[in-house]
Design a protein around this motif. Structure first.
Motif, PDB file in Angstrom:
ATOM      1  N   ARG A  73       2.388  19.487  -3.477  1.00  0.00           N
ATOM      2  CA  ARG A  73       1.456  18.929  -2.007  1.00  0.00           C
ATOM      3  C   ARG A  73       1.165  17.614  -1.964  1.00  0.00           C
ATOM      4  O   ARG A  73      -0.544  17.350  -2.177  1.00  0.00           O
ATOM      5  CB  ARG A  73       0.328  20.315  -1.716  1.00  0.00           C
ATOM      6  N   LEU A  74       1.856  17.269  -0.908  1.00  0.00           N
ATOM      7  CA  LEU A  74       0.844  15.993  -0.218  1.00  0.00           C
ATOM      8  C   LEU A  74      -0.032  15.285   0.364  1.00  0.00           C
ATOM      9  O   LEU A  74       0.513  16.674   1.419  1.00  0.00           O
ATOM     10  CB  LEU A  74       2.377  14.661   0.184  1.00  0.00           C
ATOM     11  N   LEU A  75      -1.307  15.262   0.175  1.00  0.00           N
ATOM     12  CA  LEU A  75      -2.040  14.945   0.651  1.00  0.00           C
ATOM     13  C   LEU A  75      -2.223  13.411   1.815  1.00  0.00           C
ATOM     14  O   LEU A  75      -2.554  13.313   3.174  1.00  0.00           O
ATOM     15  CB  LEU A  75      -3.166  14.947  -0.011  1.00  0.00           C
ATOM     16  N   ILE A  76      -2.121  12.558   1.443  1.00  0.00           N
ATOM     17  CA  ILE A  76      -2.546  10.982   1.762  1.00  0.00           C
ATOM     18  C   ILE A  76      -1.142  10.385   1.527  1.00  0.00           C
ATOM     19  O   ILE A  76      -0.675  10.434   0.111  1.00  0.00           O
ATOM     20  CB  ILE A  76      -3.497  10.227   1.296  1.00  0.00           C
ATOM     21  N   TYR A  77      -0.280   9.652   2.199  1.00  0.00           N
ATOM     22  CA  TYR A  77       0.213   8.580   2.326  1.00  0.00           C
ATOM     23  C   TYR A  77      -0.209   7.721   2.920  1.00  0.00           C
ATOM     24  O   TYR A  77      -0.717   6.778   4.185  1.00  0.00           O
ATOM     25  CB  TYR A  77       1.515   8.748   2.276  1.00  0.00           C
ATOM     26  N   ASN A  95       0.428  -1.108   0.269  1.00  0.00           N
ATOM     27  CA  ASN A  95       0.337   0.195   0.275  1.00  0.00           C
ATOM     28  C   ASN A  95       0.927   1.014   0.172  1.00  0.00           C
ATOM     29  O   ASN A  95       0.551   2.479   0.796  1.00  0.00           O
ATOM     30  CB  ASN A  95      -0.983  -0.198   1.231  1.00  0.00           C
ATOM     31  N   TYR A  96       1.918   1.115  -0.453  1.00  0.00           N
ATOM     32  CA  TYR A  96       2.766   1.951  -1.321  1.00  0.00           C
ATOM     33  C   TYR A  96       1.784   3.179  -1.771  1.00  0.00           C
ATOM     34  O   TYR A  96       2.963   3.044  -3.278  1.00  0.00           O
ATOM     35  CB  TYR A  96       3.895   2.294  -1.361  1.00  0.00           C
ATOM     36  N   PHE A  97       1.287   3.466  -1.592  1.00  0.00           N
ATOM     37  CA  PHE A  97       0.174   5.233  -2.920  1.00  0.00           C
ATOM     38  C   PHE A  97       0.465   5.870  -1.952  1.00  0.00           C
ATOM     39  O   PHE A  97      -0.413   6.492  -0.826  1.00  0.00           O
ATOM     40  CB  PHE A  97      -0.957   4.256  -2.704  1.00  0.00           C
ATOM     41  N   ALA A  98      -0.411   7.034  -2.402  1.00  0.00           N
ATOM     42  CA  ALA A  98       0.066   8.546  -2.180  1.00  0.00           C
ATOM     43  C   ALA A  98      -1.048   9.613  -2.964  1.00  0.00           C
ATOM     44  O   ALA A  98      -1.233   9.316  -4.410  1.00  0.00           O
ATOM     45  CB  ALA A  98       1.503   9.152  -2.329  1.00  0.00           C
ATOM     46  N   TRP A  99      -1.614   9.785  -2.448  1.00  0.00           N
ATOM     47  CA  TRP A  99      -2.535  11.435  -3.423  1.00  0.00           C
ATOM     48  C   TRP A  99      -1.643  13.064  -3.218  1.00  0.00           C
ATOM     49  O   TRP A  99      -1.190  13.355  -2.155  1.00  0.00           O
ATOM     50  CB  TRP A  99      -4.281  11.233  -2.639  1.00  0.00           C
ATOM     51  N   TYR A 100      -1.843  13.340  -4.028  1.00  0.00           N
ATOM     52  CA  TYR A 100      -1.209  14.772  -4.278  1.00  0.00           C
ATOM     53  C   TYR A 100      -2.089  16.221  -4.742  1.00  0.00           C
ATOM     54  O   TYR A 100      -2.559  15.842  -5.541  1.00  0.00           O
ATOM     55  CB  TYR A 100      -0.273  15.279  -5.479  1.00  0.00           C
ATOM     56  N   GLN A 101      -1.925  17.302  -3.828  1.00  0.00           N
ATOM     57  CA  GLN A 101      -3.049  18.691  -5.204  1.00  0.00           C
ATOM     58  C   GLN A 101      -1.758  19.439  -5.426  1.00  0.00           C
ATOM     59  O   GLN A 101      -1.230  19.923  -5.083  1.00  0.00           O
ATOM     60  CB  GLN A 101      -3.619  19.018  -3.905  1.00  0.00           C
ATOM     61  N   GLN A 102      -2.356  19.516  -6.639  1.00  0.00           N
ATOM     62  CA  GLN A 102      -1.475  20.786  -7.298  1.00  0.00           C
ATOM     63  C   GLN A 102      -2.580  22.025  -7.614  1.00  0.00           C
ATOM     64  O   GLN A 102      -3.435  21.502  -8.205  1.00  0.00           O
ATOM     65  CB  GLN A 102      -0.845  20.281  -8.132  1.00  0.00           C
ATOM     66  N   GLY A 125      -0.391  18.190   8.511  1.00  0.00           N
ATOM     67  CA  GLY A 125      -1.382  19.447   8.252  1.00  0.00           C
ATOM     68  C   GLY A 125      -2.662  19.691   7.166  1.00  0.00           C
ATOM     69  O   GLY A 125      -2.766  20.641   6.586  1.00  0.00           O
ATOM     70  N   ILE A 126      -2.637  18.417   6.352  1.00  0.00           N
ATOM     71  CA  ILE A 126      -4.209  18.417   5.834  1.00  0.00           C
ATOM     72  C   ILE A 126      -5.215  18.016   6.361  1.00  0.00           C
ATOM     73  O   ILE A 126      -4.987  17.350   7.140  1.00  0.00           O
ATOM     74  CB  ILE A 126      -3.694  17.146   5.304  1.00  0.00           C
TER      75      ILE A 126
END
Lengths: 120, 108
Positions: free
Chosen positions: B46-50, B32-39, B58-59
């Motif tokens: 910006r990293l949201l979820i890891y 589950n090495y999975f992330a979400w980013y916002q741009q 800070g999210i």
């Protein structure tokens, strides 16, 4: 707070070379893996390369393997990307990004990017 | 190479609505090495979820991630004006660490 500042971008002719730098501050640089990620104009994100904290492990995207070399100078808190044999499709904003204590980590801090334009 | 497919390509919603973004991997994502980013336009991601479901520092808690294996979801419970942006998924369990093509969340 971690800060990353890229430099070294610019205009280069196809087949040319360029070296990008990323100056890091606010964290123990040598303890963290670092990556380069690029974004072509109007396009999505493309991961380019990662290097472990001690520099002993590196990985590359197939699109740059054999042309780009990632390295780091931990004594100077600086990450590098040496780019050779540049092509038009390498035109992009290049971001450096801080990973975790191993290479298999997300990127929790990003620089503002430096633009590389490959054109004659 | 693990290919990530995001859907929908564009999501048109109003402030206060719930947003559900999907990302499917071509093979199972390691550990589950999975992330979400916002741009946002002109800004760095910006990293949201890891780790698929852990919020980054800070999210706000209106952002949540779920999923495992090949199917992952980012949910924004109530859209705020600053949430209208492009969202990218990423797997970092297998090199090359691939990104999805992005989902744009825009104002309806």
């Amino acid at each position: 707070e971690a800060q990353l500042l890229e430099s070294g971008g610019g205009l280069v002719q196809p087949g040319g070379s360029l070296r990008l730098s990323c100056a890091a501050s606010g964290f123990t640089f040598s303890s963290y893996a670092m990556s380069w990620v690029r974004q072509a104009p109007g396009k999505g994100l493309e991961w380019v390369s990662v290097i472990s904290g001690n520099g002993g492990s590196t990985y590359y995207a197939d699109s740059v393997k054999g042309r780009f070399t990632i390295s780091r100078a931990n004594s100077q808190n600086t990450l590098y990307l040496q780019m050779n044999s540049l092509r038009a499709e390498d035109t992009a904003v290049y971001y450096c990004a801080k990973g975790g204590r191993g290479v298999y980590n997300s990127f929790d801090q990003w620089g503002q990017g430096t633009l590389v334009t490959v054109s004659s | 190479e693990i290919v990530l497919t995001q859907s929908p390509g564009t999501l048109s919603l109003s402030p206060g609505e719930r947003a559900t973004l999907s990302c499917r991997a071509s093979q199972s994502v390691s550990s589950n090495y999975f992330a979400w980013y916002q741009q946002n336009p002109g800004q760095a991601p910006r990293l949201l979820i890891y780790a698929a479901s852990s919020r980054a520092t800070g999210i706000p808690d209106r952002f949540s991630g779920s999923g495992s294996g090949t199917d992952f979801t980012l949910t924004i419970s109530r859209l705020e004006p600053e949430d209208f942006a492009v969202y990218y998924c990423q797997q970092y369990g297998t090199s090359p660490f691939t990104f999805g093509p992005g989902t744009k969340v825009d104002i309806k």
